[in-house]
Design an enzyme around this catalytic site. Structure first.
Site, PDB file in Angstrom:
ATOM      1  CG  ASP A 150      -7.591  -7.248   9.797  1.00  0.00           C
ATOM      2  OD1 ASP A 150      -6.618  -6.871   9.108  1.00  0.00           O
ATOM      3  OD2 ASP A 150      -7.876  -6.744  10.901  1.00  0.00           O
TER       4      ASP A 150
ATOM      5  CG  ASP B  38      -2.018   0.953   1.233  1.00  0.00           C
ATOM      6  OD1 ASP B  38      -1.905   1.944   0.500  1.00  0.00           O
ATOM      7  OD2 ASP B  38      -2.989   0.802   1.984  1.00  0.00           O
TER       8      ASP B  38
END
Ligand code: XMP
Length: 180
Positions: A158, A102
């Protein structure tokens, strides 16, 4: 759980096919000798388990607990090493596995640390790579899928500790995100 999914981004079957290709590439390209795979917990657990079982090479597995999200949908900007000990990596060719690239902070910080600890080379491997400017200049040597700049869950990833057991990569509904 199903009602929390806005859309499936990458289907289970598509992931499986891609892992076959990635494993073959790793087998072909990785230098001779026993490969040391280091899995970043918890996000890369599912991906690594499925990928590494496809790699037909002598292989050792270590895990590292790192944290950069602290539960939400935005990176905290700080990478914490949560383990008391660090695996022995001196002179080893390491395959570093993470779920998603990311900002680049995690992969950059862990790869740096592995080099400081004496790893001969660090080869990086991620399931997903977000199409966004990196905070740290880092790209993975092996990438499963390029995705847009949106928060995803499933297949190990998650939200507030949940959804890791989804078999696919998915985007949550705004309601599920607001509920937390
Ligand atoms: P950086 O920003 O360090 O991010 O490259 C890598 C770590 O941040 C987490 N991450 C996500 N977790 N959905 C998640 O569940 C996402 O869309 C997402 N983006 C980043 C993840 O733990 C990864 O290892």
């Amino acid at each position: 759980m199903k009602q929390d999914i806005a859309r499936v981004l990458i289907d289970e079957k598509v992931i499986e096919k891609r892992l076959d290709v990635m494993a073959a590439q790793i087998e072909r390209e990785f230098p001779e000798g026993t490969l040391l795979a280091i899995i970043l917990l918890k996000g890369a657990l599912v991906f690594a388990a499925d990928l590494l079982r496809r790699v037909e090479r002598p292989l050792e597995i270590e895990c590292l607990n790192v944290s950069s999200y602290h539960g939400g949908t935005e990176s905290s900007g700080k990478v914490d090493f949560l383990d008391r000990s660090f695996p022995e990596v001196k002179g080893r060719h390491v395959l570093l596995l993470d779920d998603i690239l990311d900002t680049g902070r995690t992969l950059h910080a862990v790869a740096e640390r592995l080099r400081e600890e004496g790893a001969e080379a660090v080869h990086t491997c991620v399931l997903l790579s977000k199409d966004r400017p990196r905070v740290e200049e880092v790209e993975a040597d092996y990438t499963g899928f390029q995705i847009g700049d949106e928060f995803v869950v499933g297949y190990g990833l998650d939200y507030m500790g949940r959804y890791r057991n989804l078999p696919h990569v998915a985007v949550l509904t705004p309601e599920a995100i607001a509920r937390g």
